[in-house]
Structures are given as structure tokens and as C-alpha cells.
Design an enzyme around this catalytic site. Structure first.
Site, PDB file in Angstrom:
ATOM      1  N   PHE A 175       0.896  -1.226  -0.070  1.00 40.26           N
ATOM      2  CA  PHE A 175       0.088   0.221   0.080  1.00 40.26           C
ATOM      3  C   PHE A 175       0.589   1.186   0.042  1.00 40.26           C
ATOM      4  CE2 PHE A 175      -2.498   3.280   2.473  1.00 40.26           C
ATOM      5  CZ  PHE A 175      -3.398   3.678   1.570  1.00 40.26           C
ATOM      6  N   GLN A 176       0.637   1.923  -1.101  1.00 40.70           N
ATOM      7  CA  GLN A 176       1.110   3.458  -1.192  1.00 40.70           C
ATOM      8  C   GLN A 176       2.825   3.267  -1.436  1.00 40.70           C
ATOM      9  OE1 GLN A 176       0.040   6.015   2.062  1.00 40.70           O
ATOM     10  NE2 GLN A 176      -1.563   6.865   0.846  1.00 40.70           N
TER      11      GLN A 176
END
Length: 574
Positions: free
Chosen positions: A111-112
Site C-alpha cells: 500500500f502506497q
């Protein structure tokens, strides 16, 4: 004493003299923000990471210090890219510190997660991915060294979250010595002596001064050179303020929208003294026709710039301040003998240039019914007296400000030169105001660029920064419209901005003052009201919708092929 990596980051910043940081928190840099909670470094919460980079740049450009910005991983870091490219092209010292996902998640599409190290290799002077806390302090200090020495530029330090949480005792490293990174400051003594001889042999010397003068702090040395040699000085867009606008040898800007005198003189010079410049296409026009009768003496700290666009008859690699100090000393010692030989020629040369200035000053058509943009920037000049910081966005207003506003010192003119990034002006003004709390700071923007940075009104209001925002609102993407008019048969395609917020209501929504003016009689009192307001102010000025910037050198044209003014229009001198 043991401290976590996030604290080491802040201690390293403090050791580098950092007093303010512009940024935006997120999951991957949250440990740093946790440590910021009770640290003396001030953090300015911007409303977009791109604007954090622009603010850091505005701070750096106006103070000469390194600007610092923070962002989290993924979209936070990638939002910095435009600001980093801008700093790279304009040689601005910025250190960007980003969070990254933990080491064990790198390469797993976490994530990210984004490969910020890979993405920023092309838009930074150097970058780091720190995956070991033992390397952290060294990386931060090296980043500042690289950003601020030699040709300045942006450096990014990407730090994994687990390194931010790991613990180690902080020890500031000793002097930084980087293998393969060598900066030549002094210039070759023999070349400098040859330069003095070349200058005294010239009948028509011409000083072409760029952003390198500002970066090196060589304004005083430039003035000494001009006065000793009695030579005209023209400045690039990045070099404005290098020599005071009011100095008798200052021709102000040359190039695409430069003055007739500056561009005509460079076409007739026999020696071009190029100081801290890169022979940018917006200056040279058609390169083979640029200063075709002149020998070239080129001084620059970056050896890659010498000979890149125009071959130099005499190259000198070195910091322009150091080189000019030595050059001026030699010129002073030899002026009585060698300098006297061509003294009359140089005085005749200056007299000819002053004749060109009188014959073809900057012109525009006045109006009693609508506000001309040139009138607006002249009013800003009157109020600033050559002493205010003016942060311009990108477009026609940028060029009018460069033409009509005086800058009597370096670091007063802040603009996105090489990249020409719309949305730059307002966040850069925030950075400049933070770095110069006692200075008057104008954010000058078009109605297009301003709408790219509206969220930063919240930043202004939150911190009560007294930036004076002035919008030159012509209802168009003005420079694009001008080119479509002049070079595309007035086929106006996607340039009309037919919706703009009510300035008073928009400012009021953020708790600020603001207003819109459209009549010439309203302009002067409105600007004074903005200046008298102790806090931020938003002034929306409706100007002539189809006014063009002149002079202009058409794309691909030569410097001596200027279009001076629109035909069939009666003009007055500025």
C-alpha cells in the site's frame, strides 16, 4: 543517547541550521511527524505536496539557504516531482525527505509503495534510499552538502519506515568528502588572466548575467566589473536583481521578451562575458544567429554547461564569485595601462546603447476604461520601490513583471524559470514569507495558475502569513492565447477561462480579506488597501483580456528579429 531514526532526521536537520520545513504527513513518514510534535523545528502544513516543494524552493530562492520539504510514500512522494524538476532546472538547493514502506515490503506492491528512488533519479542532483539506520545521519548530511555546493540542486532522501523506528545513537559526521564529487571553485589562474586581456581588447563588451550570479552571491563583484570595464549588463529571467535595476549599466532582461536595447546590443557586441548562464533557448533564440560577432568568455561552476549550447572561446570552470574577485583584481591592476587603449570605444558603445534605450523603450497602449496589465505591474513596482519580494506564477504576468518591476537586490524576484510550472507563485510566496518575515511579499499570478494553487489559501489563513496575492485576471490562459493569436491565426482552442470565483467570497471563506477591481480608478487604492492589511489579502484585478507581451522573438527566430509592438496601435512609453 539512543534515539529512533525519525529523531535522528530532525537532529540532523537542526545541525544543518534548518528552522522551517514544508510538508504533509502520511503513514510512511508518521514517525517523523511524531517527533516533530515537540521539536523546535517549525513545520508548515501545506495543502498539497507539490506546493510543499514549491514553498521549499521559494524559501531557498529568497534566503540562499537550503529549503526542506517532507512527504509520505507513494502519491505523497510522487506529488513532489514537479517541484523537484523545477528546482533542478533552476539550480535551487532543496532537500526532500520522504517516507517509504518497510524494507520487507519493498518490491511487493505494498500500500502506497512507489519506486521513488528510481523515479527521482532524473529530476534530482542526487538521491538516496536509506534501508539501514547506520546510514541515516550520513545520508542527511551528505544531502545538504550536495544540494548546497557546486551547482545547487535538489536532493531526495527516501527513508523506510522501519529505519525511522529503529534506534541508534546520533553522532554528527565530520567534514563531508564524497568520492567522485569534486567542485572547482577558484577557476584556472591562467584563464582568468587571459579573460582580463580579452576584456581590455574588446571595443564592445557585453555582460550576460544569469542565475549563477544570484546563487553564488556575486552581485557586488558583478557591479564592480561593470563599472570598471564600463560595460552594459543584461540579465536573464533568473538573473534579475543581480545588478540593481536602477544602475546606469543595467539593461534589465534580454531574450524572448527582453528589451530592444538588450537584444540589439548583444547582436552588435564583440565580446560576450557570460557569467553563470546556460545559453537557454529563451535567451538565444535561433542559436546560430545569437551574438554572432562576439567572442565568448563563459564562466560557470558546472563544466557540463560550458560548450553545451554555444562554444566558448575562453572557458573558465569555477564559482562566479571566486572568479570575478580574481578577475576584478587583475582588471584593476591593469586598467591604467591596458584598459586605457579601448576606453573611448567602450564609452561610445555605452552611448549607442543608451540611444537604443531612448529610441525603443518598453511600450504599451494606455486605457481610461480598462486596467492594462502593464499598469498593474507598474503600480506594484511603485509600491515596492525595488525592495519587495515578488513571487510570480508562469505566463504573461510573469513576463510583464520581469519587464516593469524593479529589483534592486538579488533574491527579490522569485519565479519558475526553466520549467515554467503553473501554480508556482502562491506556494513559493509562502516559502519566501516564512524565510523573510519582515519583508513585503507579493504573489503575482494569472487566473489560470492561481486556480492550480487555491488550496494554499488555507495555509495562508492558518498561519496568518501577510502575503499579498494579486491576480492578473484576463479570462484566458494568456500566453497560450497570445501564441494562438500570433502564430495560429487566432484559433483560440481551450484557452478561455470563463469561470472564476468571487474573490471577496473566496477569501472570506478562509477568513481573509479580498476584493475584485475592474476600473482603472479603483486600482491604486485597492493595492494600497492590500498592502495596509496586516494579514493575507486576495486582490483579483480584471485586466484587458487580449493584451500581448511585447517585445517578442517568435519561436525559432533570431534575437534581432523582435516584434516590438502590435501594428495599428498607438503606444506610450513606460
Amino acid at each position: 543517547m539512543l534515539m529512533n531514526g525519525a529523531r535522528i532526521v530532525l537532529e540532523a536537520l537542526a545541525r544543518e541550521g534548518v528552522d522551517v520545513v514544508f510538508g504533509y504527513p502520511g503513514g510512511a513518514n508518521m514517525p517523523i511527524y511524531d517527533q516533530l510534535y515537540d521539536h523546535h523545528i517549525r513545520h508548515i502544513l501545506m495543502r498539497h505536496e507539490e506546493n510543499a516543494a514549491f514553498a521549499a524552493s521559494g524559501y531557498a530562492r529568497s534566503t540562499g539557504k537550503v529549503g526542506v520539504c517532507f512527504a509520505t510514500s507513494g502519491p505523497g512522494a510522487t506529488n513532489l516531482i514537479t517541484g523537484l524538476v523545477d528546482a533542478q532546472m533552476d539550480s535551487i538547493p532543496v532537500v526532500a525527505i520522504t517516507g517509504q514502506v518497510p524494507r520487507h515490503l519493498i518490491g511487493r506492491d505494498a500500500f502506497q509503495e512507489a519506486d521513488v528512488f528510481g523515479i527521482t533519479r532524473a529530476c534530482t542532483k542526487h538521491n538516496y534510499l536509506v534501508k539501514d539506520i547506520d546510514d541515516l545521519a550520513q545520508a542527511i548530511h551528505e544531502a545538504f552538502h550536495i544540494a548546497s555546493t557546486g551547482r545547487p540542486g535538489p536532493v531526495l532522501v527516501d527513508i523506510t519506515k522501519d529505519v525511522q523506528n529503529a534506534k541508534l545513537a546520533y553522532h554528527a559526521p565530520g567534514p563531508i568528502h564524497l568520492r567522485g564529487y569534486k567542485v572547482s571553485l577558484e577557476g584556472h589562474a591562467g584563464q582568468i588572466r587571459k579573460a582580463a586581456q580579452m576584456i581590455w581588447e574588446a571595443d564592445r563588451p557585453y555582460v550576460y548575467a544569469g542565475g549563477g550570479i544570484v546563487a553564488s552571491g556575486a552581485s557586488e563583484e558583478l557591479r564592480e566589473l561593470a563599472e570598471m570595464v564600463e560595460a552594459p549588463v543584461a540579465e536573464t529571467l533568473m538573473g534579475l536583481g543581480s545588478l540593481a535595476s536602477e544602475h546606469p549599466y543595467c539593461l534589465n532582461m534580454l531574450g524572448m521578451h527582453g528589451s530592444y536595447a538588450a537584444n540589439t546590443a548583444i547582436s552588435n557586441a564583440d565580446l560576450l562575458i557570460a557569467l553563470g548562464v546556460r545559453f537557454d533557448d529563451r535567451v538565444t533564440g535561433r542559436l546560430e544567429a545569437f551574438a554572432r560577432h562576439a567572442k565568448v568568455l563563459h564562466v560557470d561552476i558546472d563544466p557540463a554547461e560550458i560548450g553545451k549550447n554555444r562554444l566558448a572561446d575562453l572557458p573558465i570552470v569555477g564559482d562566479v564569485k571566486h572568479v570575478l574577485r580574481k578577475l576584478n583584481k587583475i582588471l584593476e591592476e591593469t586598467k591604467a595601462t591596458e584598459g586605457a587603449v579601448k576606453a573611448d570605444s567602450r564609452r561610445q558603445w555605452m552611448a549607442q546603447i543608451r540611444g537604443w534605450q531612448q529610441q525603443h523603450p518598453l511600450l504599451y497602449t494606455p486605457s481610461e476604461t480598462e486596467i492594462k496589465p502593464q499598469t498593474l505591474v507598474q503600480e506594484i513596482d511603485r509600491l515596492s520601490g525595488g525592495e519587495a519580494i515578488v513571487c510570480a506564477d508562469v505566463g504573461q504576468h510573469q513576463m510583464w513583471a520581469a519587464q516593469y518591476v524593479r529589483f534592486n537586490h538579488p533574491r527579490l524576484w522569485i519565479n519558475s524559470g526553466g520549467l515554467g510550472s503553473m501554480g508556482f507563485g502562491l506556494p513559493a510566496a509562502i516559502g519566501a514569507q516564512m524565510g523573510n518575515p519582515g519583508k513585503t511579499v507579493f504573489a503575482l499570478a494569472g487566473d489560470g495558475g492561481f486556480q492550480m494553487s487555491i488550496p494554499e489559501l488555507s495555509t495562508l489563513a492558518s498561519y496568518g502569513l501577510p502575503v499579498k496575492i494579486v491576480i492578473l485576471n484576463n479570462g484566458y490562459l494568456g500566453m497560450v492565447r497570445q501564441w494562438q493569436e500570433l502564430f495560429h491565426n487566432r484559433r483560440y482552442s481551450s484557452v478561455e477561462l470563463d469561470c472564476f470565483p468571487d474573490a471577496e467570497k473566496l477569501a472570506g471563506a478562509y477568513g481573509m480579506k479580498g476584493r475584485t477591481v475592474a476600473q482603472p480608478r479603483e486600482l491604486r487604492p485597492a493595492l494600497q488597501e492590500a498592502l495596509d492589511e496586516p494579514g493575507p489579502y486576495l486582490l483579483n484585478v480584471k485586466v484587458s483580456p487580449e493584451e500581448n507581451v511585447y517585445p517578442i522573438i517568435p519561436s525559432g527566430g533570431a534575437v534581432n528579429e523582435m516584434i516590438l509592438f502590435e501594428p495599428q496601435k498607438e503606444a506610450v512609453s513606460s
